[in-house]
Design an enzyme around this catalytic site. Structure first.
Site, mmCIF file in Angstrom:
data_model
loop_
_atom_site.group_PDB
_atom_site.id
_atom_site.type_symbol
_atom_site.label_atom_id
_atom_site.label_comp_id
_atom_site.label_asym_id
_atom_site.label_seq_id
_atom_site.Cartn_x
_atom_site.Cartn_y
_atom_site.Cartn_z
ATOM 1 N N ASP A 10 0.588 -1.380 -0.291
ATOM 2 C CA ASP A 10 -0.034 -0.130 -0.390
ATOM 3 C C ASP A 10 1.003 1.551 -0.094
ATOM 4 O OD1 ASP A 10 0.467 0.228 2.883
ATOM 5 O OD2 ASP A 10 -0.834 -0.030 3.436
ATOM 6 N N HIS A 11 0.625 2.314 0.666
ATOM 7 C CA HIS A 11 1.693 3.287 -0.162
ATOM 8 C C HIS A 11 1.964 3.494 0.979
ATOM 9 C CE1 HIS A 11 -1.876 3.692 3.237
ATOM 10 N NE2 HIS A 11 -1.533 4.909 3.828
ATOM 11 N N CYS A 67 3.086 -3.117 4.008
ATOM 12 C CA CYS A 67 2.159 -1.535 4.161
ATOM 13 C C CYS A 67 2.756 -1.134 5.982
ATOM 14 C CB CYS A 67 1.066 -2.465 4.707
ATOM 15 S SG CYS A 67 0.893 -3.640 6.462
ATOM 16 N N GLY A 68 1.929 0.118 6.263
ATOM 17 C CA GLY A 68 3.325 0.632 7.270
ATOM 18 C C GLY A 68 3.931 -0.241 8.286
ATOM 19 N N THR A 69 3.223 -1.522 8.781
ATOM 20 C CA THR A 69 3.244 -1.945 9.706
ATOM 21 C C THR A 69 4.106 -3.854 9.036
ATOM 22 O OG1 THR A 69 1.102 -2.410 10.393
ATOM 23 C CG2 THR A 69 2.474 -1.106 11.569
ATOM 24 N N GLY A 70 3.173 -3.873 7.963
ATOM 25 C CA GLY A 70 3.072 -5.580 8.313
ATOM 26 C C GLY A 70 2.139 -6.292 8.029
ATOM 27 N N GLY A 72 -1.559 -5.475 9.178
ATOM 28 C CA GLY A 72 -2.560 -5.331 8.340
ATOM 29 C C GLY A 72 -2.648 -6.147 7.081
ATOM 30 N N HIS A 100 9.022 -24.217 9.577
ATOM 31 C CA HIS A 100 7.804 -24.729 10.402
ATOM 32 C C HIS A 100 6.717 -24.929 10.510
ATOM 33 C CE1 HIS A 100 10.996 -24.908 14.764
ATOM 34 N NE2 HIS A 100 11.499 -26.033 13.143
ATOM 35 N N ASN A 101 6.574 -23.082 9.464
ATOM 36 C CA ASN A 101 5.292 -23.404 9.188
ATOM 37 C C ASN A 101 4.841 -23.007 7.573
ATOM 38 O OD1 ASN A 101 5.731 -20.634 11.464
ATOM 39 N ND2 ASN A 101 4.883 -21.806 11.929
ATOM 40 N N ARG A 111 7.066 1.173 7.882
ATOM 41 C CA ARG A 111 7.280 2.303 9.188
ATOM 42 C C ARG A 111 7.799 1.432 10.859
ATOM 43 N NH1 ARG A 111 1.255 4.463 8.397
ATOM 44 N NH2 ARG A 111 1.350 5.697 6.781
ATOM 45 N N HIS A 135 5.967 -30.692 11.285
ATOM 46 C CA HIS A 135 5.582 -29.229 11.141
ATOM 47 C C HIS A 135 4.256 -29.588 9.861
ATOM 48 C CE1 HIS A 135 8.482 -28.164 13.666
ATOM 49 N NE2 HIS A 135 10.142 -28.188 12.756
ATOM 50 N N ARG A 138 0.983 -30.370 12.132
ATOM 51 C CA ARG A 138 0.292 -28.759 11.866
ATOM 52 C C ARG A 138 0.010 -28.477 11.464
ATOM 53 N NH1 ARG A 138 5.836 -29.331 16.345
ATOM 54 N NH2 ARG A 138 5.357 -30.783 17.138
HETATM 55 C C1 RB5 Z 1 -1.700 2.735 6.867
HETATM 56 O O1 RB5 Z 1 -1.732 4.130 7.350
HETATM 57 C C2 RB5 Z 1 -1.604 1.231 7.410
HETATM 58 O O2 RB5 Z 1 -2.873 2.144 8.739
HETATM 59 C C3 RB5 Z 1 -1.525 0.482 7.049
HETATM 60 O O3 RB5 Z 1 0.353 0.496 6.049
HETATM 61 C C4 RB5 Z 1 -0.807 -0.907 7.794
HETATM 62 O O4 RB5 Z 1 0.471 0.209 8.251
HETATM 63 C C5 RB5 Z 1 -2.293 -1.135 8.211
HETATM 64 O O5 RB5 Z 1 -1.969 -2.377 9.136
#
Ligand code: RB5
Length: 152
Positions: A10-11, A67-70, A72, A100-101, A111, A135, A138
């Site tokens: 995403d952005h 994404c920002g955190t991975g 979502g 394992h997975n 981010r 594995h 599982r």
């Molecule tokens: C976008 O602002 C952010 O929410 C998305 O990239 C992601 O981190 C969601 O999990």
């Protein structure tokens, strides 16, 4: 034949995307990009879904979602049948989730980590094979949960 990686972001993963693509191409993989293609705000589930469809349809072997955190991306990806997405920010986890997975999608957050670590995660994930054995049992249980057929 070389494996194909489908890559979506995403952005909030857009700035790191190109160096990841260059890196995996240099490792000899084919790459399918499913967007996003600009830093304009967008919705990560769209790109998780596009990538997972490519995996489910057999057009790609492995997915990378940024994404920002991975988080979502991994949540959205794991709603798809047959998808085992792992959100990682350390190389130990990126390696072990293959061993394992049998994870078929690597997710991380632009981010959260820098480019150098992102490429190390990609290497750890792509260079590691599934160990099978207990594995596999599982993972079969996880699939049973997904299919509503799980029994203890
Ligand atoms: C976008 O602002 C952010 O929410 C998305 O990239 C992601 O981190 C969601 O999990």
């Amino acid at each position: 034949m070389s494996k194909t990686i489908v890559l979506g972001c995403d952005h909030a993963g857009y700035l790191i995307k190109d160096c990841v693509i260059d890196h995996i191409k240099a490792k000899g993989y084919n790459v399918i990009e499913v967007g996003t293609y600009s830093a304009d705000s967008c919705h990560y589930p769209i790109f998780a879904h596009r990538a997972c469809k490519k995996l489910q349809d057999g057009e790609a072997d492995i997915g990378i979602l940024i994404c920002g955190t991975g988080i979502g991306m991994s949540m959205a990806a794991n709603k798809h049948k047959g998808i085992r997405a792992a959100c990682c920010s350390d190389t130990f986890s990126a390696r072990l989730t293959r061993q394992h997975n049998n994870a078929n999608v690597l997710c991380f957050g632009e981010r959260v980590i820098g480019k150098g670590l992102a490429l190390e995660l990609v290497d750890a994930f792509l260079d590691t094979e599934f160990e099978g054995g207990k594995h596999a049992t599982r993972i079969g249980m996880v699939a049973d949960i997904e299919n509503g057929t799980f029994e203890e």
